[in-house]
Enzyme design. Structure first.
Site, PDB file in Angstrom:
ATOM      1  N   ARG A  20       0.818  -1.221   0.000  1.00 23.41           N
ATOM      2  CA  ARG A  20       0.000   0.000   0.000  1.00 23.41           C
ATOM      3  C   ARG A  20       0.852   1.271   0.000  1.00 23.41           C
ATOM      4  O   ARG A  20       0.360   2.346   0.329  1.00 23.41           O
ATOM      5  CB  ARG A  20      -0.914   0.017   1.232  1.00 23.41           C
ATOM      6  CG  ARG A  20      -1.857  -1.178   1.317  1.00 23.41           C
ATOM      7  CD  ARG A  20      -2.639  -1.134   2.612  1.00 23.41           C
ATOM      8  NE  ARG A  20      -3.605  -2.239   2.702  1.00 23.41           N
ATOM      9  CZ  ARG A  20      -4.423  -2.442   3.739  1.00 23.41           C
ATOM     10  NH1 ARG A  20      -4.361  -1.610   4.785  1.00 23.41           N
ATOM     11  NH2 ARG A  20      -5.265  -3.450   3.740  1.00 23.41           N
ATOM     12  N   CYS A  63       1.211  15.477 -14.857  1.00 24.30           N
ATOM     13  CA  CYS A  63       1.596  14.501 -15.893  1.00 24.30           C
ATOM     14  C   CYS A  63       2.062  13.214 -15.228  1.00 24.30           C
ATOM     15  O   CYS A  63       1.453  12.169 -15.392  1.00 24.30           O
ATOM     16  CB  CYS A  63       2.673  15.087 -16.799  1.00 24.30           C
ATOM     17  SG  CYS A  63       2.104  16.446 -17.825  1.00 24.30           S
ATOM     18  N   ASN A 111      12.201  12.945 -16.574  1.00 25.30           N
ATOM     19  CA  ASN A 111      11.344  12.240 -15.619  1.00 25.30           C
ATOM     20  C   ASN A 111      11.954  10.915 -15.173  1.00 25.30           C
ATOM     21  O   ASN A 111      11.910  10.566 -13.991  1.00 25.30           O
ATOM     22  CB  ASN A 111       9.968  11.989 -16.221  1.00 25.30           C
ATOM     23  CG  ASN A 111       9.161  13.254 -16.425  1.00 25.30           C
ATOM     24  OD1 ASN A 111       8.438  13.378 -17.400  1.00 25.30           O
ATOM     25  ND2 ASN A 111       9.271  14.213 -15.522  1.00 25.30           N
ATOM     26  N   ILE A 130       5.595  12.341 -29.794  1.00 21.01           N
ATOM     27  CA  ILE A 130       6.608  13.239 -30.340  1.00 21.01           C
ATOM     28  C   ILE A 130       5.873  14.352 -31.075  1.00 21.01           C
ATOM     29  O   ILE A 130       5.020  14.078 -31.934  1.00 21.01           O
ATOM     30  CB  ILE A 130       7.561  12.510 -31.306  1.00 21.01           C
ATOM     31  CG1 ILE A 130       8.254  11.341 -30.596  1.00 21.01           C
ATOM     32  CG2 ILE A 130       8.595  13.484 -31.866  1.00 21.01           C
ATOM     33  CD1 ILE A 130       9.095  10.489 -31.527  1.00 21.01           C
TER      34      ILE A 130
END
Length: 277
Positions: free
Chosen positions: A139, A158, A189, A220
Site C-alpha cells: 500500500r 503529468c 522524468n 513526439i
C-alpha cells in the site's frame, strides 16, 4: 551503450513507425512562438523498465541536466511547494500565475496531511514511514491527480502516481504518467524518479531496485520529429557512474549537490527545441 539510450531509441522508433497522428483534433497545446496547434504522433501505453542496480538510466544521445532535474524533484517531493519562487529553474514559468503559484498541483498535493492510526502524515512522510516500518506493505504509494482540486491546478499532473515496493532488500518503483513529450521530458522524468528511488532506498536502509515507467500517451511533437530522427542516427556512449552522498540518511537533507555523475559523455545538441505549452 547506455541501457537508457536503448530504451529511448526503441520508443522513438516505435512512435515514428506505428504512432497515430492527432492532426486535425482540438488539441490543447500550442507552440510558444506562434500559437499554432502543437500536434503529435503518439502511441498508447508505453512501458519501460530500468534496473537501477546495474546502471543509472540517463541518455547520452543528448545531455540531460541532472542537477536541474533534481532541483525540480526536490521542489515537489521535499519542499512540497507549488510556487516557482521556491524553484531555481524555469521549467514551470509559463504555468505560474502573477504570484508564482501553479495552484493546488504537484508539491501542494504531496504536502496535504491525513490522519492515520500511527499519526498524521503527508504523502511523502507516509511513504518514508512505511518503508522503514512496513516494508512488506503493498500500500506504499502516492497520488497527486486529485479530481476535487483539478479546477485549481494551472496544469494537470503529468507524472501523477508513484508506487513503492520492497523485494529482496531492494526498493522498486512504478511511475504512472498520463502524458509525455518524448524529446523534452522523457529522460528528465526517468532520471528524477531514479534519483528518488536511490534517495528513499538509502534513507530506509535498502538498495535501489527497478524503476518501471508507464506512460499512457507517449508522443513526439510534429516540430520535434526532424530532431528525433537525427538523434536516431547517433551512436550512444556508455552510461556514466552514479553516486549519491552516502552520509545522508534523512530525505529532507538531500540537495542537488549530493547527486554526482562520473564520466558522463553525451552528444552535443545545439538545436533550439520548440516549446509546446
Amino acid at each position: 551503450m547506455s541501457a537508457a539510450d536503448t530504451v529511448f531509441l526503441a520508443n522513438c522508433r516505435q512512435i515514428l513507425a506505428e504512432g497515430v497522428w492527432d492532426t486535425g483534433q482540438a488539441v490543447r497545446p500550442r507552440w510558444e512562438d506562434d500559437g499554432a496547434p502543437a500536434y503529435t504522433k503518439k502511441i498508447f501505453a508505453m512501458v519501460n523498465r530500468y534496473n537501477l542496480a546495474e546502471e543509472f538510466p540517463i541518455i547520452t544521445l543528448r545531455r540531460t541536466a541532472l542537477k536541474t532535474a533534481v532541483k525540480e524533484l526536490l521542489w515537489i517531493w521535499q519542499k512540497k511547494s507549488n510556487n516557482i519562487r521556491d524553484l531555481d529553474c524555469h521549467f514551470w514559468d509559463q504555468w505560474a500565475d502573477e504570484n508564482g503559484s501553479i495552484g493546488k498541483a504537484y508539491g501542494y498535493q504531496l504536502g496535504v496531511k491525513h490522519r492515520y492510526p500511527e499519526g498524521e502524515f503527508d504523502q511523502v512522510d507516509r511513504v518514508l514511514y512505511d518503508l522503514r516500518h512496513n516494508p512488506a506493505s503493498r500500500r506504499i504509494l502516492t497520488n497527486i491527480y486529485v479530481h476535487a482540486d483539478l479546477n485549481e491546478m494551472r496544469l494537470y499532473p503529468c507524472a501523477y502516481s508513484m508506487t513503492f515496493n520492497v523485494a529482496g532488500g531492494r526498493l522498486n518503483g512504478l511511475l504512472n504518467q498520463r502524458s509525455q513529450d518524448m524529446l523534452m521530458a522523457n529522460n528528465i522524468n526517468v532520471c528524477q524518479y531514479a534519483v528518488l528511488l536511490h534517495m528513499m532506498a538509502q534513507c530506509a536502509g535498502l538498495l535501489p531496485g527497478e524503476l518501471v515507467h508507464v506512460v499512457a500517451d507517449a508522443h513526439i511533437y510534429d516540430r520535434h520529429i526532424p530532431m528525433v530522427e537525427r538523434m536516431l542516427e547517433l551512436e550512444p556512449y556508455e552510461a556514466p557512474r552514479f553516486q549519491l552522498n552516502p552520509d545522508i540518511k534523512d530525505f529532507y537533507a538531500f540537495t542537488k549537490n549530493d547527486v554526482l555523475l562520473e564520466n558522463y559523455r553525451y552528444h552535443a545538441f545545439d538545436e533550439k527545441i520548440p516549446i509546446a505549452v
